[in-house]
Design a protein around this motif. Structure first.
Motif, mmCIF file in Angstrom:
data_model
loop_
_atom_site.group_PDB
_atom_site.id
_atom_site.type_symbol
_atom_site.label_atom_id
_atom_site.label_comp_id
_atom_site.label_asym_id
_atom_site.label_seq_id
_atom_site.Cartn_x
_atom_site.Cartn_y
_atom_site.Cartn_z
ATOM 1 N N GLU A 30 0.968 -1.719 -0.023
ATOM 2 C CA GLU A 30 0.150 -0.354 0.172
ATOM 3 C C GLU A 30 0.525 1.175 -0.038
ATOM 4 N N GLY A 31 2.117 1.155 0.488
ATOM 5 C CA GLY A 31 3.000 2.307 0.502
ATOM 6 C C GLY A 31 3.039 3.471 1.727
ATOM 7 N N ARG A 32 3.786 3.379 2.454
ATOM 8 C CA ARG A 32 3.696 4.979 2.914
ATOM 9 C C ARG A 32 5.540 5.544 2.854
ATOM 10 N N VAL A 194 -4.838 -0.192 -7.537
ATOM 11 C CA VAL A 194 -4.283 -0.840 -8.535
ATOM 12 C C VAL A 194 -3.167 -1.868 -8.775
ATOM 13 N N VAL A 195 -1.954 -1.445 -7.535
ATOM 14 C CA VAL A 195 -0.924 -1.899 -7.926
ATOM 15 C C VAL A 195 -0.751 -3.219 -6.746
ATOM 16 N N GLY A 196 -1.767 -3.360 -5.202
ATOM 17 C CA GLY A 196 -2.245 -4.184 -4.669
ATOM 18 C C GLY A 196 -3.167 -5.203 -5.506
ATOM 19 N N ILE A 197 -3.923 -4.932 -6.320
ATOM 20 C CA ILE A 197 -4.670 -6.152 -6.721
ATOM 21 C C ILE A 197 -4.223 -6.662 -7.945
ATOM 22 N N ASN A 198 -3.316 -6.155 -8.352
ATOM 23 C CA ASN A 198 -2.622 -6.507 -9.458
ATOM 24 C C ASN A 198 -0.850 -7.846 -8.533
ATOM 25 N N ARG A 199 -0.300 -7.342 -7.489
ATOM 26 C CA ARG A 199 0.122 -7.555 -7.209
ATOM 27 C C ARG A 199 0.387 -8.898 -5.819
ATOM 28 N N ARG A 200 -1.277 -8.591 -5.044
ATOM 29 C CA ARG A 200 -1.319 -9.636 -4.438
ATOM 30 C C ARG A 200 -2.376 -10.395 -4.683
ATOM 31 N N LYS A 201 -2.919 -11.507 -3.804
ATOM 32 C CA LYS A 201 -3.785 -12.408 -4.694
ATOM 33 C C LYS A 201 -5.022 -12.049 -3.853
ATOM 34 N N TRP A 282 -7.872 -0.378 13.515
ATOM 35 C CA TRP A 282 -9.002 -1.351 13.695
ATOM 36 C C TRP A 282 -8.585 -2.746 12.943
ATOM 37 N N VAL A 283 -8.652 -2.289 11.430
ATOM 38 C CA VAL A 283 -8.300 -3.302 10.544
ATOM 39 C C VAL A 283 -7.274 -3.454 10.622
ATOM 40 N N GLN A 284 -6.052 -3.281 10.543
ATOM 41 C CA GLN A 284 -4.683 -3.404 10.656
ATOM 42 C C GLN A 284 -4.220 -5.095 11.845
ATOM 43 N N ARG A 285 -5.357 -4.694 12.930
ATOM 44 C CA ARG A 285 -5.271 -5.891 13.540
ATOM 45 C C ARG A 285 -5.599 -7.151 13.056
ATOM 46 N N TRP A 286 -6.988 -7.151 12.691
ATOM 47 C CA TRP A 286 -7.777 -7.982 11.765
ATOM 48 C C TRP A 286 -6.702 -8.755 11.325
ATOM 49 N N VAL A 295 -5.229 -9.256 2.350
ATOM 50 C CA VAL A 295 -5.484 -8.205 2.594
ATOM 51 C C VAL A 295 -4.676 -6.776 1.892
ATOM 52 N N ILE A 296 -5.694 -6.492 1.121
ATOM 53 C CA ILE A 296 -5.006 -5.505 0.995
ATOM 54 C C ILE A 296 -6.205 -3.805 1.552
ATOM 55 N N VAL A 297 -5.920 -2.766 1.793
ATOM 56 C CA VAL A 297 -7.055 -2.044 2.424
ATOM 57 C C VAL A 297 -6.088 -0.351 1.544
ATOM 58 N N VAL A 298 -7.320 -0.077 0.617
ATOM 59 C CA VAL A 298 -6.595 1.839 0.791
ATOM 60 C C VAL A 298 -8.176 2.530 1.641
ATOM 61 N N ARG A 299 -7.752 4.534 1.483
ATOM 62 C CA ARG A 299 -8.700 4.144 2.507
ATOM 63 C C ARG A 299 -8.597 6.472 1.700
ATOM 64 N N TYR A 300 -9.132 6.347 1.575
ATOM 65 C CA TYR A 300 -9.564 8.049 0.944
ATOM 66 C C TYR A 300 -10.707 8.670 2.261
ATOM 67 N N ALA A 301 -10.535 9.139 2.856
ATOM 68 C CA ALA A 301 -11.383 9.572 3.583
ATOM 69 C C ALA A 301 -12.038 8.900 4.893
ATOM 70 N N ASP A 302 -13.757 9.270 3.981
ATOM 71 C CA ASP A 302 -14.472 7.737 3.811
ATOM 72 C C ASP A 302 -14.671 7.519 3.119
ATOM 73 N N ASP A 303 -13.792 6.921 2.010
ATOM 74 C CA ASP A 303 -13.919 5.678 0.566
ATOM 75 C C ASP A 303 -13.257 5.457 1.233
ATOM 76 N N VAL A 304 -13.264 3.702 1.818
ATOM 77 C CA VAL A 304 -12.748 2.676 1.547
ATOM 78 C C VAL A 304 -13.447 1.318 0.701
ATOM 79 N N VAL A 305 -12.390 0.215 -0.209
ATOM 80 C CA VAL A 305 -11.791 -0.994 -0.659
ATOM 81 C C VAL A 305 -10.991 -1.258 0.058
ATOM 82 N N VAL A 306 -11.868 -2.275 0.311
ATOM 83 C CA VAL A 306 -10.714 -3.379 0.784
ATOM 84 C C VAL A 306 -10.550 -4.254 -0.041
ATOM 85 N N GLY A 307 -9.313 -5.213 -0.115
ATOM 86 C CA GLY A 307 -9.221 -6.720 -1.379
ATOM 87 C C GLY A 307 -8.503 -7.633 -0.737
#
Length: 497
Positions: A30-32, A194-201, A282-286, A295-307
């Motif tokens: 996810e990159g930081r 996009v990178v998370g979906i392409n490179r992770r399962k 919470w989602v990091q611990r989950w 599991v990949i997670v991307v959040r932009y403010a209250d827009d959330v997508v989890v793979g």
């Protein structure tokens, strides 16, 4: 004023936060980038006062980074005249005035005296927050979005407090949080997804929506979350004043028991703090303790997508997410939250079941479509959401109708700004068709507008194309492929900006 005796400041009191988040292997996907603080600033707005402000922010950032369990107890004194001056120059000069009716230029006329008076009121507790002026703007789906326009002095103080709080919370926020943070953007969130979906399962996507998030945040919980890191009671009271200031709508003062006004300078940061404790930790611990697969997670403010790799994980996560949000006065929107099959094997699996092409989902203005290149490689296509494109074209058409008698150069300058703004956001690979469509329809609207200026017009399509070549920028891609930029941002090839 600011002093360099950092060690003598009564800044820190140990306390343990409710959750402790650690980086996982998925965090790298996810990159930081390192928290850049506020080092990247527009040279136009830089002032001589920024040097002392930057030193103070560095000291706060250093203390927050050294110990993630401390409460910073002496913060409000950093909101001095230098920081207020810097905050004032960060505001938009042509922004609409609040209930006070004071514009940026009017306040600037006697800036130093105004800032000295404001600083004195803030420090002795005499500062009073004014209610926000309610205004509605249309949403792409036809509904109205309520905005709260704060008074100018409220904007200045809020902007100064945001600088102080950013120095603290940028050391805490997790890598999959991208919204309204220094050095982060919507395109970085899109790239990470996009990178998370392409490179992770990833085989399943949870597209989640929090119902009326900015209107639903609990003030009680928000203040509790702030107290995990802020021990300065004066700073907490200042934030409380903004939360309780209310909204002025059609001459009536409405008290606000929940939420924070959309449009307020401090609202995005408060929203990030709220979701950091409610969702991010919470989602990091989950995903570390409960997930059976990737599991990949991307959040932009209250827009959330989890793979997810496994469908069972997705269903279990959604059920537990609903319970988690309900405990903190939030709710998942039942009509806008869904789990879809989307990923490496979605196309083949759905064809085998006779279900057709994989479903699509929307995120940050783009419809994400899973497809293949001509060579057969998997490719996630991103197209401008049709409703947004049509809404923008309707706006352009209406504005051109009002401007139809203005000179062609004035109309051309307006349309150039519109097209450049559209391209700057939507000109990503795989979206060229939408760019062409937008350019073509803008050109057609302009042609009809110019022809209606006279019943005996002689404006042919060929003449119109010559006018367009002079004023309208042609569609061109302005963003690289997601993995190119993502790799540069996360591997040290270029600083995150």
């Amino acid at each position: 004023m600011m002093h360099g005796r950092w060690k003598s400041d009564p800044l820190i009191v140990p306390v343990k936060p409710p959750n402790k988040a650690a980086f996982s292997a998925a965090e790298a996907v996810e990159g930081r980038g390192g928290a850049k603080g506020n080092a990247v600033l527009s040279s136009t707005h830089q002032t001589q006062s920024w040097a002392s402000v930057s030193q103070a922010m560095d000291r706060i950032r250093g203390a927050a980074r050294r110990d993630k369990k401390i409460r910073l107890t002496a913060l409000l004194h950093h909101v001095n005249v230098d920081l207020l001056r810097f905050a004032f120059h960060q505001l938009k000069r042509k922004a609409a005035p609040g209930v006070d009716g004071i514009t940026w230029h009017e306040y600037e006329a006697d800036l130093e005296a105004n800032l000295a008076d404001l600083h004195g009121r803030v420090q002795r507790g005499a500062y009073r927050a004014k209610p926000s002026r309610r205004q509605y703007i249309p949403k792409p789906d036809g509904r109205q979005r309520p905005l709260g326009i704060a008074a100018l002095e409220d904007k200045i103080v809020q902007r100064a407090v945001v600088e102080v709080l950013n120095a603290i919370y940028e050391t805490d926020f997790l890598g999959f949080s991208y919204g309204f943070r220094p050095g982060r953007s919507q395109h970085q969130a899109l790239d990470a997804l996009v990178v998370g979906i392409n490179r992770r399962k990833v085989n399943w996507i949870l597209d989640a929506d929090i119902r009326a998030f900015f209107d639903s945040m609990s003030h009680t919980w928000l203040m509790r979350f702030l107290e995990h890191r802020i021990g300065d009671r004066r700073m907490l009271r200042l934030i409380g004043k903004w939360l309780k200031a209310g909204v002025l709508e059609e001459g009536r003062l409405l008290t606000v028991e929940r939420g924070t006004p959309q449009g307020a300078v401090i609202s995005p940061l408060l929203a990030n703090i709220y979701l950091h404790y409610v969702y991010d930790l919470w989602v990091q611990r989950w995903r570390q303790r409960s997930a059976q697969g990737d599991v990949i997670v991307v959040r932009y403010a209250d827009d959330v997508v989890v793979g997810f790799q496994y469908l069972a994980d997705a269903h279990r996560f959604l059920a537990e997410l609903k319970q988690r949000l309900e405990a903190f006065a939030l709710e998942v929107h039942p009509d806008k939250t869904r789990i879809i099959e989307f990923g490496r094997f979605a196309h083949e699996n759905r064809q085998a079941r006779g279900q057709g092409k994989p479903e699509t989902f929307a995120f940050l203005g783009f419809t994400h479509i899973f497809g293949r290149t001509r060579e057969g490689r998997r490719l996630i296509r991103r197209h401008t959401i049709r409703e947004r494109l049509n809404a923008k074209l309707r706006q352009v058409k209406a504005n051109l109708y009002r401007m139809r008698h203005l000179p062609i150069p004035e109309q051309g300058r307006y349309l150039r700004l519109v097209l450049n703004g559209f391209y700057n956001y939507y000109a990503v690979p795989t979206n060229f068709r939408a760019l062409n469509a937008f350019y073509y329809h803008v050109l057609c609207h302009w042609l009809r507008c110019l022809r209606r200026r006279s019943q005996r017009h002689k404006l042919t399509w060929r003449k119109m194309m010559r006018i367009a070549e002079r004023w309208l920028p042609s569609p061109k891609l302005r963003h690289p492929y997601p993995d190119w930029r993502f790799d540069v941002m996360t591997r040290g090839g270029s600083p995150v900006r």
